[in-house]
Design an enzyme around this catalytic site. Structure first.
Site, PDB file in Angstrom:
ATOM      1  N   GLU A 202     -15.443  16.242 -12.065  1.00 57.43           N
ATOM      2  CA  GLU A 202     -14.473  16.524 -13.116  1.00 57.43           C
ATOM      3  C   GLU A 202     -13.836  15.188 -13.519  1.00 57.43           C
ATOM      4  OE1 GLU A 202     -10.243  18.928 -13.324  1.00 57.43           O
ATOM      5  OE2 GLU A 202     -11.793  19.645 -11.952  1.00 57.43           O
TER       6      GLU A 202
ATOM      7  N   ASP B 249      -0.285  17.995 -13.976  1.00 57.17           N
ATOM      8  CA  ASP B 249      -0.655  17.072 -12.918  1.00 57.17           C
ATOM      9  C   ASP B 249       0.539  16.658 -12.078  1.00 57.17           C
ATOM     10  OD1 ASP B 249      -3.331  17.035 -13.703  1.00 57.17           O
ATOM     11  OD2 ASP B 249      -2.933  15.516 -15.227  1.00 57.17           O
TER      12      ASP B 249
END
Length: 294
Positions: free
Chosen positions: A71, A82
């Site tokens: 990824e 995140d």
């Protein structure tokens, strides 16, 4: 006469390209692993961190040490999903001046190494690049599919059309709070696999995982998904083995990114040693994933 000449010289609009019949690269790899009774090891790294050349080498390192699928993260200035580790790595990449057009070098590198290359990106980056152009460039580089954490199927019409045209996977997210109806909507529009976020919140390493992701995987399968992979919070081989016992793939990000950062949150200056650390951690966690059902 002049009118006829002007019409003859005018650019004739091209017909829309038909849909690709290319099978899903991601599903093909997951099917292969399922036949071997193994879940997939899916590793995440942000492109351009700590620099372009090292990030590409790091992604090759993931494949060489057990990652089936990679990824590739596109650095973004406002990465709402995140955690601090990935945010810091992304900030370093942005400070380096990385641009979306360069990420296709990493896609090519992962494909050449034998891994399945995915891109994880917030939708704003794809939108400004141009959805059709991104799909075309991504497919030409050997890309398999796109993970879109902030794009839901209901608003993804342009991407669904472009991805169908170029044979790319669409990986949407579900969470423990997703209703059964939402799970069905996502499953109907996803291609490749469904990304099951193990909990609500941002990415990051965790000391322990609860049973929520296992229940979510079961519910998503019941909603019609062929493959469901779990991410957010998997930090070590023991956790990876636990998740791999019930998921079709285990997604590991922060624990891998961490190996390239020093104690002060800066990129390690000894690149060779950092890549060796990355190889060791990847290999250890991949072994946990691949032996989860033994």
């Amino acid at each position: 006469m002049n009118h006829i000449q002007e019409s003859a010289d005018a650019t004739v609009p091209t017909q829309p390209q038909g849909f690709s019949k290319q099978p899903s690269q991601t599903a093909a790899r997951l099917t292969q692993l399922k036949a071997e009774n193994k879940p997939a090891m899916i590793g995440y790294l942000p492109f351009g961190f700590p620099d372009t050349a090292t990030s590409i080498e790091a992604m090759r390192t993931l494949v060489e040490n057990g990652c089936d699928i990679v990824e590739i993260g596109l650095p973004y200035s406002d990465p709402v999903m995140d955690g601090p580790v990935i945010q810091r790595a992304s900030q370093i990449a942005i400070e380096n001046g990385e641009r979306i057009a360069n990420v296709f070098k990493a896609v090519e590198a992962v494909a050449e190494a034998g891994g399945v290359p995915l891109i994880m990106s917030y939708w704003n980056l794809i939108f400004h690049y141009g959805v059709e152009q991104f799909a075309r460039d991504f497919a030409q580089a050997g890309g398999a599919g796109l993970i879109t954490p902030d794009l839901i199927p209901d608003e993804a019409g342009e991407w669904i059309e472009a991805s169908d045209r170029y044979g790319l996977d669409r990986i949407f997210l579900v969470s423990p709070d997703s209703t059964d109806r939402r799970l069905k909507v996502v499953t109907q529009h996803a291609r490749g696999f469904v990304y099951a976020a193990s909990r609500m919140g941002v990415t990051g390493e965790r000391d322990a995982l609860d049973i929520a992701p296992q229940t979510l995987v079961r519910r998503t399968h019941e909603a019609g998904a062929e493959f469901v992979c779990v991410g957010i919070g998997v930090s070590n081989a023991e956790q990876a083995r636990t998740v791999g016992a019930y998921a079709d793939g285990v997604i590991v990000g922060s624990a891998l990114v961490h190996t390239l950062l020093d104690e002060d949150g800066n990129a390690k200056t000894d690149t060779k040693a950092a890549l060796q650390d990355l190889a060791t951690v990847t290999r250890t966690i991949a072994q946990g994933v691949h032996t989860a059902r033994q």
